[in-house]
Design a protein around this motif. Structure first.
Motif, PDB file in Angstrom:
ATOM      1  N   TYR B 217       0.826  -1.209   0.000  1.00  0.00           N
ATOM      2  CA  TYR B 217       0.000   0.000   0.000  1.00  0.00           C
ATOM      3  C   TYR B 217       0.864   1.264   0.000  1.00  0.00           C
ATOM      4  O   TYR B 217       0.510   2.265  -0.626  1.00  0.00           O
ATOM      5  N   SER B 218       1.976   1.204   0.740  1.00  0.00           N
ATOM      6  CA  SER B 218       2.785   2.419   0.898  1.00  0.00           C
ATOM      7  C   SER B 218       3.388   2.879  -0.417  1.00  0.00           C
ATOM      8  O   SER B 218       3.845   4.007  -0.527  1.00  0.00           O
ATOM      9  N   LYS B 219       3.376   1.983  -1.408  1.00  0.00           N
ATOM     10  CA  LYS B 219       3.989   2.345  -2.701  1.00  0.00           C
ATOM     11  C   LYS B 219       2.989   2.851  -3.737  1.00  0.00           C
ATOM     12  O   LYS B 219       3.380   3.202  -4.855  1.00  0.00           O
ATOM     13  N   PHE B 220       1.704   2.847  -3.418  1.00  0.00           N
ATOM     14  CA  PHE B 220       0.736   3.422  -4.355  1.00  0.00           C
ATOM     15  C   PHE B 220       0.944   4.931  -4.443  1.00  0.00           C
ATOM     16  O   PHE B 220       1.498   5.529  -3.521  1.00  0.00           O
ATOM     17  N   PRO B 221       0.493   5.550  -5.528  1.00  0.00           N
ATOM     18  CA  PRO B 221       0.666   7.011  -5.663  1.00  0.00           C
ATOM     19  C   PRO B 221       0.144   7.755  -4.431  1.00  0.00           C
ATOM     20  O   PRO B 221      -1.055   7.687  -4.120  1.00  0.00           O
ATOM     21  N   PRO B 222       1.014   8.441  -3.718  1.00  0.00           N
ATOM     22  CA  PRO B 222       0.626   9.018  -2.418  1.00  0.00           C
ATOM     23  C   PRO B 222      -0.425  10.124  -2.501  1.00  0.00           C
ATOM     24  O   PRO B 222      -1.304  10.193  -1.653  1.00  0.00           O
ATOM     25  N   GLN B 223      -0.326  10.980  -3.507  1.00  0.00           N
ATOM     26  CA  GLN B 223      -1.320  12.057  -3.609  1.00  0.00           C
ATOM     27  C   GLN B 223      -2.703  11.481  -3.858  1.00  0.00           C
ATOM     28  O   GLN B 223      -3.711  11.957  -3.335  1.00  0.00           O
ATOM     29  N   SER B 224      -2.740  10.472  -4.698  1.00  0.00           N
ATOM     30  CA  SER B 224      -4.014   9.855  -5.027  1.00  0.00           C
ATOM     31  C   SER B 224      -4.640   9.227  -3.775  1.00  0.00           C
ATOM     32  O   SER B 224      -5.845   9.384  -3.533  1.00  0.00           O
ATOM     33  N   MET B 225      -3.826   8.537  -2.989  1.00  0.00           N
ATOM     34  CA  MET B 225      -4.344   7.950  -1.747  1.00  0.00           C
ATOM     35  C   MET B 225      -4.806   9.031  -0.783  1.00  0.00           C
ATOM     36  O   MET B 225      -5.872   8.922  -0.175  1.00  0.00           O
ATOM     37  N   ARG B 226      -3.985  10.078  -0.651  1.00  0.00           N
ATOM     38  CA  ARG B 226      -4.308  11.135   0.303  1.00  0.00           C
ATOM     39  C   ARG B 226      -5.608  11.844  -0.082  1.00  0.00           C
ATOM     40  O   ARG B 226      -6.511  12.030   0.746  1.00  0.00           O
ATOM     41  N   LEU B 227      -5.710  12.179  -1.361  1.00  0.00           N
ATOM     42  CA  LEU B 227      -6.906  12.905  -1.798  1.00  0.00           C
ATOM     43  C   LEU B 227      -8.149  12.018  -1.745  1.00  0.00           C
ATOM     44  O   LEU B 227      -9.251  12.486  -1.457  1.00  0.00           O
ATOM     45  N   SER B 228      -7.983  10.725  -2.014  1.00  0.00           N
ATOM     46  CA  SER B 228      -9.118   9.806  -1.912  1.00  0.00           C
ATOM     47  C   SER B 228      -9.584   9.686  -0.458  1.00  0.00           C
ATOM     48  O   SER B 228     -10.783   9.688  -0.179  1.00  0.00           O
ATOM     49  N   LYS B 229      -8.619   9.580   0.445  1.00  0.00           N
ATOM     50  CA  LYS B 229      -8.961   9.496   1.862  1.00  0.00           C
ATOM     51  C   LYS B 229      -9.746  10.725   2.319  1.00  0.00           C
ATOM     52  O   LYS B 229     -10.796  10.602   2.971  1.00  0.00           O
ATOM     53  N   VAL B 230      -9.236  11.888   1.957  1.00  0.00           N
ATOM     54  CA  VAL B 230      -9.901  13.133   2.362  1.00  0.00           C
ATOM     55  C   VAL B 230     -11.299  13.216   1.735  1.00  0.00           C
ATOM     56  O   VAL B 230     -12.276  13.606   2.394  1.00  0.00           O
ATOM     57  N   LEU B 231     -11.396  12.816   0.485  1.00  0.00           N
ATOM     58  CA  LEU B 231     -12.701  12.797  -0.203  1.00  0.00           C
ATOM     59  C   LEU B 231     -13.676  11.860   0.517  1.00  0.00           C
ATOM     60  O   LEU B 231     -14.830  12.215   0.779  1.00  0.00           O
ATOM     61  N   ASN B 232     -13.219  10.646   0.792  1.00  0.00           N
ATOM     62  CA  ASN B 232     -14.103   9.655   1.431  1.00  0.00           C
ATOM     63  C   ASN B 232     -14.628  10.149   2.775  1.00  0.00           C
ATOM     64  O   ASN B 232     -15.751   9.840   3.158  1.00  0.00           O
ATOM     65  N   ARG B 233     -13.820  10.896   3.468  1.00  0.00           N
ATOM     66  CA  ARG B 233     -14.237  11.398   4.777  1.00  0.00           C
ATOM     67  C   ARG B 233     -15.099  12.654   4.660  1.00  0.00           C
ATOM     68  O   ARG B 233     -15.879  12.969   5.572  1.00  0.00           O
ATOM     69  N   SER B 234     -14.969  13.375   3.553  1.00  0.00           N
ATOM     70  CA  SER B 234     -15.531  14.733   3.503  1.00  0.00           C
ATOM     71  C   SER B 234     -17.028  14.773   3.704  1.00  0.00           C
ATOM     72  O   SER B 234     -17.543  15.709   4.317  1.00  0.00           O
ATOM     73  N   SER B 235     -17.754  13.738   3.219  1.00  0.00           N
ATOM     74  CA  SER B 235     -19.217  13.847   3.314  1.00  0.00           C
ATOM     75  C   SER B 235     -19.728  13.689   4.742  1.00  0.00           C
ATOM     76  O   SER B 235     -20.887  13.979   5.007  1.00  0.00           O
ATOM     77  N   GLU B 236     -18.878  13.250   5.659  1.00  0.00           N
ATOM     78  CA  GLU B 236     -19.335  13.130   7.051  1.00  0.00           C
ATOM     79  C   GLU B 236     -18.430  13.853   8.050  1.00  0.00           C
ATOM     80  O   GLU B 236     -18.578  13.674   9.258  1.00  0.00           O
ATOM     81  N   LEU B 237     -17.544  14.692   7.529  1.00  0.00           N
ATOM     82  CA  LEU B 237     -16.566  15.350   8.392  1.00  0.00           C
ATOM     83  C   LEU B 237     -17.221  16.200   9.472  1.00  0.00           C
ATOM     84  O   LEU B 237     -16.877  16.094  10.660  1.00  0.00           O
ATOM     85  N   GLU B 238     -18.176  17.022   9.071  1.00  0.00           N
ATOM     86  CA  GLU B 238     -18.819  17.905  10.053  1.00  0.00           C
ATOM     87  C   GLU B 238     -19.585  17.088  11.092  1.00  0.00           C
ATOM     88  O   GLU B 238     -19.581  17.408  12.278  1.00  0.00           O
ATOM     89  N   THR B 239     -20.247  16.017  10.630  1.00  0.00           N
ATOM     90  CA  THR B 239     -20.972  15.148  11.568  1.00  0.00           C
ATOM     91  C   THR B 239     -20.014  14.541  12.579  1.00  0.00           C
ATOM     92  O   THR B 239     -20.285  14.524  13.792  1.00  0.00           O
ATOM     93  N   LEU B 240     -18.877  14.025  12.109  1.00  0.00           N
ATOM     94  CA  LEU B 240     -17.918  13.401  13.019  1.00  0.00           C
ATOM     95  C   LEU B 240     -17.425  14.387  14.067  1.00  0.00           C
ATOM     96  O   LEU B 240     -17.329  14.059  15.261  1.00  0.00           O
ATOM     97  N   ARG B 241     -17.113  15.597  13.632  1.00  0.00           N
ATOM     98  CA  ARG B 241     -16.608  16.586  14.597  1.00  0.00           C
ATOM     99  C   ARG B 241     -17.662  16.931  15.641  1.00  0.00           C
ATOM    100  O   ARG B 241     -17.361  17.062  16.828  1.00  0.00           O
ATOM    101  N   ARG B 242     -18.889  17.070  15.195  1.00  0.00           N
ATOM    102  CA  ARG B 242     -19.985  17.413  16.104  1.00  0.00           C
ATOM    103  C   ARG B 242     -20.235  16.258  17.088  1.00  0.00           C
ATOM    104  O   ARG B 242     -20.416  16.478  18.285  1.00  0.00           O
ATOM    105  N   VAL B 243     -20.243  15.032  16.566  1.00  0.00           N
ATOM    106  CA  VAL B 243     -20.483  13.858  17.415  1.00  0.00           C
ATOM    107  C   VAL B 243     -19.369  13.723  18.451  1.00  0.00           C
ATOM    108  O   VAL B 243     -19.627  13.453  19.632  1.00  0.00           O
ATOM    109  N   ASN B 244     -18.132  13.925  18.027  1.00  0.00           N
ATOM    110  CA  ASN B 244     -16.997  13.866  18.957  1.00  0.00           C
ATOM    111  C   ASN B 244     -17.215  14.811  20.138  1.00  0.00           C
ATOM    112  O   ASN B 244     -17.049  14.420  21.309  1.00  0.00           O
TER     113      ASN B 244
END
Lengths: 271, 271, 271
Positions: B217-244
């Motif tokens: 996994y560590s050898k996959f394109p890093p920007q692509s992984m990073r941006l995908s991770k941020v994207l996947n989280r983005s639709s619930e980011l505000e909810t997670l922060r509020r719930v925390n």
């Protein structure tokens, strides 16, 4: 063991009586039993109102730390009693549909807002609204003889009890819509695999095993359970309330539709 | 093979030292190891702060494409160190509870906001917050000796790390609340079936097999992984922060409650 | 039996012709077949536009009560045709990326807004966008020869078709991100266990068994199915539209990135 534990249980005692329901209080457990076994525990309008009122009573009852919902006899619940629709003349249908809409809203709202752990014991086949309300329970134990079906579209109807929201969330749309749109009937193991059910228990040990679990749960710190339950629900509370109202609004329209009337007449013709 | 790969790994080297943690950098992998095996990796307040700081370091570290969280020894993590609560006199409890609330918020926030793939390697039993944080990880590999338990309500407490939101989403309320409200302990296979875990790996191959996957996994394109991770989280980011924040607010109250004090005293009395 | 039922089916007949697609109308069923088997049904830009237009036609078609999406030949679909990216000179890349962004938005929007039950028949391997769109279907039947892979990050890309939102919801983040970030390929049974698929069917009975189910579904009351579908989607409609736009915006950037160009050149070099 079943007979003994039933004998040991306190009957409704001083509490309110609810038509078609039996309320059993044991220690910190408030149990609502659907008690119309000859009709497979089909829900009359009185029973909808009674369950909502019993949940409100359990919510206020300081002696109650967990609530339980189950059925008497071989069925858990055969769903909405279709004679709710047929005991009216054609010109009364709009009023019947409107009344049923608000009865439904209040009934489902009682599940959404219930502030303590609510456990369902699915002792046998479950149909319609008795399946969809499982998505609003905190634990669901079922007999291995239980089955689950929501035949909405072939009765010309549509999902309720927030299942249009909870079922896709619980099991993904590919499995949820097989139930909600395509009338698929599933067995106990499938309901477990789809995360609708917490655990499947062999039928001959069902009463004994579930009594053991609920007895144990009822003794956990009650404030902690209550506040955890309210917390777990809080992030989707507004969504659930909005979905409940939208579903009931659509059903008011559906109940007056030709598709629904045809389907219900065909249902009684088959009987 | 395990010994070799451990020997090949770079130790913390020039980086910051964190109390109770060991930071291991190998290639593009930033590994945070809970390193308090005699206490089953129970989390002190220093370790909460250290993990949050280490995640922040990994987020900024240009050499890091994936982060890994694991435990030293036989346990993954036995959860919050209860002596966090007992090393204070009664009059210090309100301050302790308030401090713990904000330490918790910052700790969980570090998981919510972490902008790269975060992989958990559950090498053994996991308890409490080490279980609930799994819902904020991007992949979870566990040993077949791992177990998972969140005994919140029988400790007079309530869910954290957004589990009141993530667990019902991951496994449905009927299974989530068995864990979060009713203290059920599950094994590795059950955690897999409930979608909390990506894969179960036989214990004797755990280090080897997980090293292989993470290396790949560590050898996959890093920007692509990073941006995908941020994207996947983005639709619930505000909810997670509020719930925390809502969860931590409730816990501040719980930690000062009689139920919690009784439960913690009973816990130490049993020891 | 397969040959007969294919022979009995009406071909596109009077309807619109779509490049690379075959439209089959049988009774109340509107079937869209990806029909580029020599290229494993890889999607050209014309096919993206054609599927969106065919779904719009099915939505309006009063004779259609359910829509079906499937592939011709051994593959379901090998995903986005990478020659969409390589048939342009370097200075045309920004325009290509921008065009592709809006083609993608319209394509996915056609799935989000489709107002009738949409069933996918995954007859063989599925890659990329043909996997992610499954999260927007109402039932998914797959052959036991089907496989599922979304190799976004090793192509320097990122998730689409709302999978950044639907996949974590369907199977939890620990399993979703193995697919979306770490390029894991899963088989039919795994896709079923992860709730991406409604049912796995032995390959030699796939056409027959799926035809039976769809025939049955197509005869349920159409208004009830349509309104239930729209209801089930309504609670997340705005989220899906917003996620679709955010995903496409990120992809426009990704398609112009060095990581993506390197990955696609490496892909063609391996061929």
């Amino acid at each position: 063991a079943e007979a003994e534990s039933a004998a040991a249980a306190e009957d409704a005692g001083p509490g309110v009586q609810y038509e078609g329901l039996k309320i059993i209080r044991e220690g910190k457990i408030f149990k609502i039993q659907l008690n119309r076994p000859k009709k497979y525990n089909a829900l009359t309008h009185d029973m909808y109102r009674g369950i909502a009122a019993a949940l409100a009573e359990a919510a206020e009852d300081k002696a109650c730390s967990v609530a339980v919902l189950t059925g008497a006899g071989d069925y858990y619940c055969s769903g909405n009693d279709l004679s709710n629709f047929t005991n009216v003349t054609p010109d009364q249908i709009p009023k019947m549909a409107k009344d049923a809409r608000y009865i439904l809203i209040d009934f489902v709202r009682a599940f959404i807002d219930f502030p303590k752990p609510l456990i369902s014991l699915v002792n046998g086949p479950a149909v319609g609204i008795s399946v969809t309300t499982l998505g609003l329970c905190d634990a669901v134990y079922c007999s291995d003889k239980a089955t689950f079906q929501t035949p909405f579209s072939n009765l010309g109807q549509s999902p309720e009890a927030c299942s249009s929201y909870t079922f896709p969330k619980i099991m993904g749309p590919a499995k949820a819509n097989e139930l909600l749109i395509f009338n698929k009937k599933i067995n106990a193991q499938e309901a477990f695999d789809r995360n609708l059910v917490s655990e499947v228990i062999p039928h001959d040990k069902f009463q004994e095993e579930t009594a053991k679990r609920i007895e144990q749960y009822s003794k956990f710190p009650p404030q902690s359970m209550r506040l955890s339950k309210v917390l777990n629900r809080s992030s989707e509370l507004e969504t659930l309330r909005r979905v409940n109202e939208a579903e009931a609004e659509l059903l008011e329209e559906r109940w007056q539709s030709q598709e629904c009337m045809n389907a219900i007449m065909a249902f009684f013709a088959r009987k």
